[in-house]
Structure formats: structure tokens, C-alpha cells
Scaffold this motif. Structure first.
Motif, PDB file in Angstrom:
ATOM      1  N   ALA A   1      -8.852  -2.049   4.088  1.00 40.85           N
ATOM      2  CA  ALA A   1      -7.905  -3.142   4.336  1.00 40.85           C
ATOM      3  C   ALA A   1      -7.988  -3.591   5.794  1.00 40.85           C
ATOM      4  O   ALA A   1      -7.916  -4.799   6.090  1.00 40.85           O
ATOM      5  CB  ALA A   1      -6.486  -2.699   3.998  1.00 40.85           C
TER       6      ALA A   1
ATOM      7  N   ALA B   1       0.812  -1.220   0.000  1.00 42.29           N
ATOM      8  CA  ALA B   1       0.000   0.000   0.000  1.00 42.29           C
ATOM      9  C   ALA B   1       0.842   1.266   0.000  1.00 42.29           C
ATOM     10  O   ALA B   1       0.310   2.358  -0.224  1.00 42.29           O
ATOM     11  CB  ALA B   1      -0.924  -0.004   1.220  1.00 42.29           C
TER      12      ALA B   1
ATOM     13  N   ALA C   1      -8.825   3.535   1.743  1.00 43.94           N
ATOM     14  CA  ALA C   1      -8.352   2.206   1.352  1.00 43.94           C
ATOM     15  C   ALA C   1      -7.673   1.488   2.519  1.00 43.94           C
ATOM     16  O   ALA C   1      -7.779   0.268   2.653  1.00 43.94           O
ATOM     17  CB  ALA C   1      -7.393   2.315   0.173  1.00 43.94           C
ATOM     18  N   LEU C   2      -6.982   2.239   3.372  1.00 41.33           N
ATOM     19  CA  LEU C   2      -6.370   1.624   4.553  1.00 41.33           C
ATOM     20  C   LEU C   2      -7.444   1.132   5.515  1.00 41.33           C
ATOM     21  O   LEU C   2      -7.307   0.056   6.113  1.00 41.33           O
ATOM     22  CB  LEU C   2      -5.436   2.610   5.251  1.00 41.33           C
ATOM     23  CG  LEU C   2      -4.161   2.967   4.503  1.00 41.33           C
ATOM     24  CD1 LEU C   2      -3.404   4.068   5.240  1.00 41.33           C
ATOM     25  CD2 LEU C   2      -3.289   1.742   4.326  1.00 41.33           C
TER      26      LEU C   2
END
Length: 140
Positions: A116, A55, A112-113
Motif C-alpha cells: 500500500a 486495513a 500488505a502495508l
């Protein structure tokens, strides 16, 4: 005829098979279920560390100032690796859950983190479920 009778019986030159015994009721059927659960946890944390490392490049491309994101990701990767290496400790399961919350808490850095974190949180919950299931006797 006597020679053939000798070859028909395993006592003469061959090993006899051990008689089949019922598996113990207090085990899952694995030789070491606790080790299997620890290995699963270590693998999940290792895959999470790899995914977090992957990432970094998108964060550098997407964010204007990616310094904080990269530092946060590297700290999380380090935590994943340390916990994977300490999988024999009984407190790793709780620490892994805290780690998943920390990854989800990175949502403000980039969504997005956070996603995840949710995905790996679900993976961690499943690993914990497997650990508990392996500790129970099998259903018959």
C-alpha cells in the motif's frame, strides 16, 4: 425593417460577447493551478487515510498480536488527515513524501502495508508531477 435591424445588433437590448483573447502563456489554462494541485494532494491523502483505515480489520484477523499494527496505522491515518488539512503549506509536498516512506517502512509489520505504501508513493509522485506541470506554461 427598422425593428429587425434593431434586433440584429447586440447593442440594442442584448449583451455583446466579449472578444476572444489569447490565453496567457504563463498559466496552465486553469484559473488557479496552485489550488488545483493542492486539492489533488488533499484528495490523495484523504484516499490514503481511508485505505489505511480499511486495513485495520484485516490486520486484526491476520496478525496474532495486532496492537502495534493498529497503532501504526492510526498514527499514519492521523498524519494523512493533518497533511490533507494543511495542503496550503508549501512543505506539505516534502512531508507527504516522508509519509509515503513511513508507510513503506511498515513492510515488516505486514507486507500488505508495504505494498500500500508503494502504491500510494506512486500516487504521491504523480501528484507532485502534476503540481510541477501545472506551474509551467502550456506547450503550444
Amino acid at each position: 425593417m427598422a425593428e429587425q435591424a434593431e434586433h440584429d445588433h447586440p447593442e440594442h437590448g442584448e449583451e455583446a460577447e466579449a472578444p476572444w483573447t489569447e490565453p496567457r502563456d504563463d498559466r496552465s489554462g486553469l484559473k488557479d493551478p496552485a489550488r488545483a494541485a493542492r486539492s489533488l494532494a488533499a484528495m490523495a491523502l484523504s484516499f490514503e487515510a481511508l485505505a489505511l483505515l480499511l486495513a485495520i480489520v484485516p490486520m486484526r484477523m491476520i496478525l496474532d498480536d495486532s496492537t502495534f499494527a493498529i497503532v501504526a496505522i492510526l498514527v499514519l491515518v492521523l498524519a494523512c488527515v493533518v497533511l490533507a488539512g494543511m495542503a496550503k503549506r508549501p512543505w506539505v509536498w516534502q512531508a507527504g513524501a516522508v509519509l509515503q516512506v513511513a508507510v513503506i517502512a511498515c513492510w515488516p509489520i505486514h507486507w500488505a502495508l508495504g505494498v500500500a505504501g508503494i502504491v500510494f508513493g506512486l500516487v504521491w509522485a504523480y501528484c507532485w508531477y502534476v503540481k510541477i506541470a501545472l506551474g509551467k506554461p502550456p506547450k503550444r
